[in-house]
Design an enzyme around this catalytic site. Structure first.
Site, mmCIF file in Angstrom:
data_model
loop_
_atom_site.group_PDB
_atom_site.id
_atom_site.type_symbol
_atom_site.label_atom_id
_atom_site.label_comp_id
_atom_site.label_asym_id
_atom_site.label_seq_id
_atom_site.Cartn_x
_atom_site.Cartn_y
_atom_site.Cartn_z
ATOM 1 N N TRP A 198 -2.828 -9.262 2.551
ATOM 2 C CA TRP A 198 -2.091 -8.650 1.443
ATOM 3 C C TRP A 198 -0.608 -9.042 1.501
ATOM 4 O O TRP A 198 -0.030 -9.512 0.541
ATOM 5 C CB TRP A 198 -2.271 -7.141 1.548
ATOM 6 C CG TRP A 198 -1.687 -6.333 0.437
ATOM 7 C CD1 TRP A 198 -1.464 -6.729 -0.846
ATOM 8 C CD2 TRP A 198 -1.293 -4.963 0.509
ATOM 9 N NE1 TRP A 198 -0.938 -5.691 -1.583
ATOM 10 C CE2 TRP A 198 -0.827 -4.599 -0.768
ATOM 11 C CE3 TRP A 198 -1.288 -4.008 1.534
ATOM 12 C CZ2 TRP A 198 -0.358 -3.307 -1.056
ATOM 13 C CZ3 TRP A 198 -0.831 -2.734 1.239
ATOM 14 C CH2 TRP A 198 -0.372 -2.386 -0.034
ATOM 15 N N HIS A 210 -1.689 -12.629 14.757
ATOM 16 C CA HIS A 210 -2.214 -11.348 15.262
ATOM 17 C C HIS A 210 -1.819 -11.152 16.732
ATOM 18 O O HIS A 210 -2.245 -10.197 17.372
ATOM 19 C CB HIS A 210 -3.750 -11.332 15.202
ATOM 20 C CG HIS A 210 -4.323 -11.363 13.809
ATOM 21 N ND1 HIS A 210 -3.802 -10.639 12.769
ATOM 22 C CD2 HIS A 210 -5.418 -12.020 13.311
ATOM 23 C CE1 HIS A 210 -4.545 -10.856 11.678
ATOM 24 N NE2 HIS A 210 -5.520 -11.685 11.987
ATOM 25 N N ARG A 246 -0.316 -0.324 10.753
ATOM 26 C CA ARG A 246 -1.157 0.544 9.910
ATOM 27 C C ARG A 246 -1.734 1.652 10.781
ATOM 28 O O ARG A 246 -1.924 1.453 11.990
ATOM 29 C CB ARG A 246 -2.293 -0.297 9.312
ATOM 30 C CG ARG A 246 -3.179 0.439 8.325
ATOM 31 C CD ARG A 246 -4.310 -0.471 7.842
ATOM 32 N NE ARG A 246 -5.064 0.124 6.757
ATOM 33 C CZ ARG A 246 -6.136 -0.410 6.191
ATOM 34 N NH1 ARG A 246 -6.587 -1.577 6.637
ATOM 35 N NH2 ARG A 246 -6.766 0.199 5.204
ATOM 36 N N TYR A 270 1.628 -0.399 6.369
ATOM 37 C CA TYR A 270 0.656 -0.621 5.289
ATOM 38 C C TYR A 270 0.771 0.510 4.267
ATOM 39 O O TYR A 270 0.758 0.299 3.062
ATOM 40 C CB TYR A 270 -0.739 -0.636 5.933
ATOM 41 C CG TYR A 270 -1.896 -0.788 4.979
ATOM 42 C CD1 TYR A 270 -2.441 -2.043 4.731
ATOM 43 C CD2 TYR A 270 -2.477 0.321 4.349
ATOM 44 C CE1 TYR A 270 -3.531 -2.198 3.877
ATOM 45 C CE2 TYR A 270 -3.559 0.176 3.491
ATOM 46 C CZ TYR A 270 -4.078 -1.083 3.251
ATOM 47 O OH TYR A 270 -5.141 -1.216 2.400
ATOM 48 N N PHE A 289 -4.103 -4.778 -5.346
ATOM 49 C CA PHE A 289 -5.421 -4.976 -4.729
ATOM 50 C C PHE A 289 -6.410 -5.517 -5.762
ATOM 51 O O PHE A 289 -7.172 -6.439 -5.496
ATOM 52 C CB PHE A 289 -5.940 -3.655 -4.136
ATOM 53 C CG PHE A 289 -7.255 -3.824 -3.415
ATOM 54 C CD1 PHE A 289 -7.302 -4.392 -2.152
ATOM 55 C CD2 PHE A 289 -8.456 -3.449 -4.017
ATOM 56 C CE1 PHE A 289 -8.515 -4.571 -1.488
ATOM 57 C CE2 PHE A 289 -9.675 -3.623 -3.359
ATOM 58 C CZ PHE A 289 -9.695 -4.178 -2.096
ATOM 59 N N MET A 342 -5.743 -9.204 -6.436
ATOM 60 C CA MET A 342 -6.129 -10.065 -5.323
ATOM 61 C C MET A 342 -7.641 -10.123 -5.147
ATOM 62 O O MET A 342 -8.203 -11.156 -4.825
ATOM 63 C CB MET A 342 -5.445 -9.591 -4.035
ATOM 64 C CG MET A 342 -3.950 -9.889 -4.039
ATOM 65 S SD MET A 342 -3.132 -9.399 -2.515
ATOM 66 C CE MET A 342 -3.762 -10.623 -1.361
#
Length: 313
Positions: free
Chosen positions: A71, A128, A150, A213, A249, A252
């Site tokens: 995102w 990550h 998040r 997030y 969202f 996407m």
């Protein structure tokens, strides 16, 4: 199809194909005590990554799996396009010309870093990895990092569905089985609470901006504006609205066939907050609360997560 997106789809397709012929216990390998997916990462790549030379104008997004990196990648690549006087989403935008490499820093072949030296600025990369496993040059050259975090219960929930949708990761018969692994550090990219704890040591550095997030979910326009300011990218009101619209969202998910191929459906599942309430038992919820309290609650990142608001029933 834009080059980088085609690369994304090709890489995922190859990894999925390779994973199909592997046993469950072969899907992950351990490197410096942390597990990684065998089909997309390798010890050779990690070794080569150590000498990667970061630039001070690199745009780096750091986030644990399933905390919203795809995102935020959309938002950042659009902002980079604007900084290069291009229109986000157009054929001439950042994806077509700059993102010649798969943006995840630790994913791909060991030669990718050599190729990345030829990419024009600003380069965009996602990772990550924990900070101690990133190339030293990132911190030495003060490359700016957007750290995305998040709430841990939603991360676990999203990761569970992700593992069961993607052949490159071990799947789980039950949520209980997954929860046990999640809490006992048997996840790809390691334990999330340890990830938060390690990044917390860097939270005060001026080249790092932390965003949650949940706050992006709450006010996307303000978040985009703050991110653009942090990376020094001026935006007109019209450009801001375009980035905000393209990163919804719905938008996407609708474009995910084009951007992420068959992987899109797995990637863009719900994009919500508090989905954990559909899976966690009371006992599991308490276990997570206790672990959060022990590892991260009193820290800067712990406070930013607003745990009581998002993780208490």
């Amino acid at each position: 199809m834009e080059k980088s997106r085609k690369q994304f789809v090709d890489l995922v397709d190859k990894a999925v194909e390779a994973a199909k012929s592997m046993r469950r216990d072969e899907l992950l390998f351990s490197y410096k005590g942390i597990l990684y997916p065998t089909t997309v990462c390798s010890p050779e790549t990690f070794k080569a990554l150590e000498s990667f030379e970061a630039r001070s104008d690199d745009v780096i997004l750091a986030g644990y799996p399933k905390s919203g990196t795809n995102w935020l990648s959309q938002i950042l690549t659009d902002l980079i396009a604007i900084s290069q006087k291009k229109t986000p989403g157009s054929e001439s935008s950042v994806h077509a010309e700059v993102s010649e490499e798969f943006p995840y820093l630790e994913v791909g072949d060991a030669e990718k870093y050599e190729r990345m030296t030829k990419l024009p600025s600003r380069r965009f990369m996602v990772t990550h990895l924990r900070p101690e496993n990133l190339p030293k040059s990132i911190f030495k050259n003060n490359a700016k990092i957007l750290l995305l975090i998040r709430n841990p219960k939603d991360v676990a929930t999203s990761f569970y569905h992700f593992c069961n949708g993607l052949a490159t990761l071990p799947s789980y018969e039950t949520w209980d089985e997954f929860f046990t692994d999640f809490m006992t550090k048997k996840m790809a990219w390691g334990c999330y609470l340890e990830y938060l704890s390690e990044w917390n040591k860097y939270a005060d550095k001026e080249n790092i901006m932390t965003i949650t997030y949940e706050e992006v979910k709450e006010n996307r326009a303000l978040s985009v504006k703050n991110i653009a300011t942090f990376f020094g990218i001026p935006l007109t009101e019209e450009q801001l609205q375009l980035v905000v619209e393209r990163s919804s969202f719905q938008s996407m998910k609708k474009n995910s066939d084009k951007t992420h191929g068959s992987f899109g459906n797995i990637l863009f599942r719900k994009g919500g907050v508090s989905d954990w309430k559909n899976l966690f038992t009371e006992d599991q919820s308490e276990k997570m609360d206790k672990a959060f309290e022990e590892h991260i609650a009193g820290t800067k990142l712990g406070k930013k997560l607003k745990y009581d608001l998002y993780c208490k029933a």
